[in-house]
Design a protein around this motif. Structure first.
Motif, PDB file in Angstrom:
ATOM      1  N   GLY A   1       0.812  -1.194   0.000  1.00  0.00           N
ATOM      2  CA  GLY A   1       0.000   0.000   0.000  1.00  0.00           C
ATOM      3  C   GLY A   1       0.847   1.246   0.000  1.00  0.00           C
ATOM      4  N   LEU A   2       0.205   2.361   0.281  1.00  0.00           N
ATOM      5  CA  LEU A   2       0.861   3.663   0.331  1.00  0.00           C
ATOM      6  C   LEU A   2       1.141   4.029   1.775  1.00  0.00           C
ATOM      7  CD1 LEU A   2       1.753   6.345  -1.018  1.00  0.00           C
ATOM      8  CD2 LEU A   2      -0.626   7.100  -0.783  1.00  0.00           C
ATOM      9  N   VAL A   3       2.370   4.424   2.049  1.00  0.00           N
ATOM     10  CA  VAL A   3       2.761   4.801   3.395  1.00  0.00           C
ATOM     11  C   VAL A   3       3.715   5.985   3.327  1.00  0.00           C
ATOM     12  CG1 VAL A   3       4.709   3.187   3.451  1.00  0.00           C
ATOM     13  CG2 VAL A   3       3.644   3.928   5.597  1.00  0.00           C
ATOM     14  N   GLN A   4       3.679   6.831   4.338  1.00  0.00           N
ATOM     15  CA  GLN A   4       4.582   7.974   4.400  1.00  0.00           C
ATOM     16  C   GLN A   4       5.978   7.545   4.828  1.00  0.00           C
ATOM     17  OE1 GLN A   4       2.925  11.009   6.920  1.00  0.00           O
ATOM     18  NE2 GLN A   4       1.439  11.655   5.387  1.00  0.00           N
ATOM     19  N   PRO A   5       6.998   8.300   4.438  1.00  0.00           N
ATOM     20  CA  PRO A   5       8.343   8.002   4.921  1.00  0.00           C
ATOM     21  C   PRO A   5       8.374   7.910   6.442  1.00  0.00           C
ATOM     22  CG  PRO A   5       8.452   9.639   3.197  1.00  0.00           C
ATOM     23  CD  PRO A   5       6.988   9.449   3.512  1.00  0.00           C
ATOM     24  N   GLY A   6       9.080   6.899   6.937  1.00  0.00           N
ATOM     25  CA  GLY A   6       9.138   6.652   8.363  1.00  0.00           C
ATOM     26  C   GLY A   6       8.064   5.724   8.873  1.00  0.00           C
ATOM     27  N   GLY A   7       7.100   5.404   8.035  1.00  0.00           N
ATOM     28  CA  GLY A   7       6.013   4.529   8.418  1.00  0.00           C
ATOM     29  C   GLY A   7       6.374   3.063   8.315  1.00  0.00           C
ATOM     30  N   SER A   8       5.383   2.215   8.578  1.00  0.00           N
ATOM     31  CA  SER A   8       5.592   0.773   8.599  1.00  0.00           C
ATOM     32  C   SER A   8       4.513   0.049   7.816  1.00  0.00           C
ATOM     33  CB  SER A   8       5.589   0.244  10.038  1.00  0.00           C
ATOM     34  OG  SER A   8       6.633   0.804  10.807  1.00  0.00           O
ATOM     35  N   LEU A   9       4.875  -1.099   7.285  1.00  0.00           N
ATOM     36  CA  LEU A   9       3.955  -2.019   6.637  1.00  0.00           C
ATOM     37  C   LEU A   9       4.385  -3.435   6.957  1.00  0.00           C
ATOM     38  CD1 LEU A   9       3.473  -0.607   3.012  1.00  0.00           C
ATOM     39  CD2 LEU A   9       1.730  -0.704   4.800  1.00  0.00           C
ATOM     40  N   ARG A  10       3.430  -4.346   6.957  1.00  0.00           N
ATOM     41  CA  ARG A  10       3.741  -5.761   7.077  1.00  0.00           C
ATOM     42  C   ARG A  10       3.180  -6.490   5.876  1.00  0.00           C
ATOM     43  NH1 ARG A  10       1.667 -10.250  11.453  1.00  0.00           N
ATOM     44  NH2 ARG A  10      -0.249  -9.956  10.209  1.00  0.00           N
ATOM     45  N   LEU A  11       4.066  -7.105   5.114  1.00  0.00           N
ATOM     46  CA  LEU A  11       3.676  -7.898   3.966  1.00  0.00           C
ATOM     47  C   LEU A  11       3.506  -9.351   4.376  1.00  0.00           C
ATOM     48  CD1 LEU A  11       6.066  -6.518   1.200  1.00  0.00           C
ATOM     49  CD2 LEU A  11       3.871  -5.598   2.009  1.00  0.00           C
ATOM     50  N   SER A  12       2.545 -10.022   3.757  1.00  0.00           N
ATOM     51  CA  SER A  12       2.301 -11.428   4.023  1.00  0.00           C
ATOM     52  C   SER A  12       2.464 -12.231   2.745  1.00  0.00           C
ATOM     53  CB  SER A  12       0.889 -11.644   4.570  1.00  0.00           C
ATOM     54  OG  SER A  12       0.707 -10.981   5.802  1.00  0.00           O
ATOM     55  N   CYS A  13       2.974 -13.422   2.877  1.00  0.00           N
ATOM     56  CA  CYS A  13       3.120 -14.355   1.764  1.00  0.00           C
ATOM     57  C   CYS A  13       2.509 -15.679   2.193  1.00  0.00           C
ATOM     58  CB  CYS A  13       4.594 -14.528   1.396  1.00  0.00           C
ATOM     59  SG  CYS A  13       4.904 -15.817   0.164  1.00  0.00           S
ATOM     60  N   ALA A  14       1.321 -15.963   1.679  1.00  0.00           N
ATOM     61  CA  ALA A  14       0.611 -17.185   2.024  1.00  0.00           C
ATOM     62  C   ALA A  14       0.949 -18.278   1.022  1.00  0.00           C
ATOM     63  CB  ALA A  14      -0.892 -16.938   2.050  1.00  0.00           C
ATOM     64  N   ALA A  15       1.398 -19.415   1.507  1.00  0.00           N
ATOM     65  CA  ALA A  15       1.765 -20.542   0.660  1.00  0.00           C
ATOM     66  C   ALA A  15       0.625 -21.549   0.577  1.00  0.00           C
ATOM     67  CB  ALA A  15       3.021 -21.218   1.188  1.00  0.00           C
ATOM     68  N   SER A  16       0.616 -22.310  -0.514  1.00  0.00           N
ATOM     69  CA  SER A  16      -0.455 -23.270  -0.751  1.00  0.00           C
ATOM     70  C   SER A  16      -0.342 -24.508   0.122  1.00  0.00           C
ATOM     71  CB  SER A  16      -0.465 -23.685  -2.225  1.00  0.00           C
ATOM     72  OG  SER A  16       0.771 -24.263  -2.601  1.00  0.00           O
ATOM     73  N   GLY A  17       0.814 -24.724   0.694  1.00  0.00           N
ATOM     74  CA  GLY A  17       1.036 -25.867   1.550  1.00  0.00           C
ATOM     75  C   GLY A  17       2.009 -25.545   2.658  1.00  0.00           C
ATOM     76  N   SER A  18       2.436 -26.564   3.345  1.00  0.00           N
ATOM     77  CA  SER A  18       3.364 -26.382   4.452  1.00  0.00           C
ATOM     78  C   SER A  18       4.675 -25.765   3.984  1.00  0.00           C
ATOM     79  CB  SER A  18       3.636 -27.724   5.127  1.00  0.00           C
ATOM     80  OG  SER A  18       4.615 -27.588   6.142  1.00  0.00           O
ATOM     81  N   ILE A  19       5.177 -24.815   4.757  1.00  0.00           N
ATOM     82  CA  ILE A  19       6.466 -24.206   4.446  1.00  0.00           C
ATOM     83  C   ILE A  19       7.579 -24.782   5.306  1.00  0.00           C
ATOM     84  CG2 ILE A  19       5.372 -22.062   3.698  1.00  0.00           C
ATOM     85  CD1 ILE A  19       6.259 -20.827   6.379  1.00  0.00           C
ATOM     86  N   PHE A  20       7.243 -25.765   6.123  1.00  0.00           N
ATOM     87  CA  PHE A  20       8.198 -26.310   7.080  1.00  0.00           C
ATOM     88  C   PHE A  20       9.442 -26.867   6.408  1.00  0.00           C
ATOM     89  CE2 PHE A  20       9.858 -29.660   9.871  1.00  0.00           C
ATOM     90  CZ  PHE A  20      10.042 -28.941  11.040  1.00  0.00           C
ATOM     91  N   SER A  21       9.259 -27.547   5.265  1.00  0.00           N
ATOM     92  CA  SER A  21      10.368 -28.228   4.617  1.00  0.00           C
ATOM     93  C   SER A  21      10.982 -27.457   3.447  1.00  0.00           C
ATOM     94  CB  SER A  21       9.922 -29.607   4.128  1.00  0.00           C
ATOM     95  OG  SER A  21       9.522 -30.433   5.209  1.00  0.00           O
ATOM     96  N   ILE A  22      10.511 -26.255   3.194  1.00  0.00           N
ATOM     97  CA  ILE A  22      11.085 -25.457   2.117  1.00  0.00           C
ATOM     98  C   ILE A  22      12.457 -24.956   2.545  1.00  0.00           C
ATOM     99  CG2 ILE A  22      10.822 -23.383   0.715  1.00  0.00           C
ATOM    100  CD1 ILE A  22       7.827 -23.702   0.923  1.00  0.00           C
ATOM    101  N   PRO A  23      13.505 -25.268   1.773  1.00  0.00           N
ATOM    102  CA  PRO A  23      14.862 -24.914   2.206  1.00  0.00           C
ATOM    103  C   PRO A  23      15.065 -23.432   2.493  1.00  0.00           C
ATOM    104  CG  PRO A  23      14.958 -26.483   0.406  1.00  0.00           C
ATOM    105  CD  PRO A  23      13.517 -26.057   0.532  1.00  0.00           C
ATOM    106  N   ALA A  24      14.478 -22.576   1.658  1.00  0.00           N
ATOM    107  CA  ALA A  24      14.645 -21.151   1.859  1.00  0.00           C
ATOM    108  C   ALA A  24      13.475 -20.389   1.258  1.00  0.00           C
ATOM    109  CB  ALA A  24      15.955 -20.664   1.246  1.00  0.00           C
ATOM    110  N   MET A  25      13.087 -19.320   1.916  1.00  0.00           N
ATOM    111  CA  MET A  25      12.085 -18.417   1.394  1.00  0.00           C
ATOM    112  C   MET A  25      12.597 -16.995   1.561  1.00  0.00           C
ATOM    113  SD  MET A  25       8.449 -20.089   2.557  1.00  0.00           S
ATOM    114  CE  MET A  25       7.574 -19.113   1.317  1.00  0.00           C
TER     115      MET A  25
END
Length: 115
Positions: free
Chosen positions: A10-34
């Protein structure tokens, strides 16, 4: 094979914060790196941060101390907490999963830092 969907941009002013999310279709437990990449207009896609299955993290110098990558195994989701945002952080942010079969990418989410 793994499908990734980013959200939270989204749009944020300098100095502000955002949290991005990445939802996977399955378990991420065994993925070597993300990780998270970003691409600004006219620039190459660059690695922002990554996390291994062992919990080792790596950050680009430009975001060290400001961004944090984390995982929620129960939700099959990787997050990118972005604090103290700067105009130069403006880009499309892409989630990446580095599996034994190759890299998977999300569709990207736009982050704009502007006053």
């Amino acid at each position: 094979q793994v499908q990734l969907v980013e959200s939270g941009g989204g749009l944020v002013q300098p100095g502000g914060s955002l949290r991005l999310s990445c939802a996977a279709s399955g378990s991420i437990f065994s993925i070597p790196a993300m990780g998270w990449y970003r691409q600004a207009p006219g620039k190459q896609r660059e690695l922002v941060t990554s996390i291994t299955s062992g919990g080792t993290t790596n950050y680009a110098d430009s975001v060290k101390g400001r961004f944090t990558i984390s995982r929620d195994y129960a939700k099959n989701t990787v997050y990118l907490q972005m604090n103290s945002l700067k105009p130069e952080d403006t880009a499309v942010y892409y989630c990446n999963a580095d599996t034994v079969s190759g890299k998977s990418w999300g569709q990207g989410t736009q982050v704009t830092v502007s006053s």
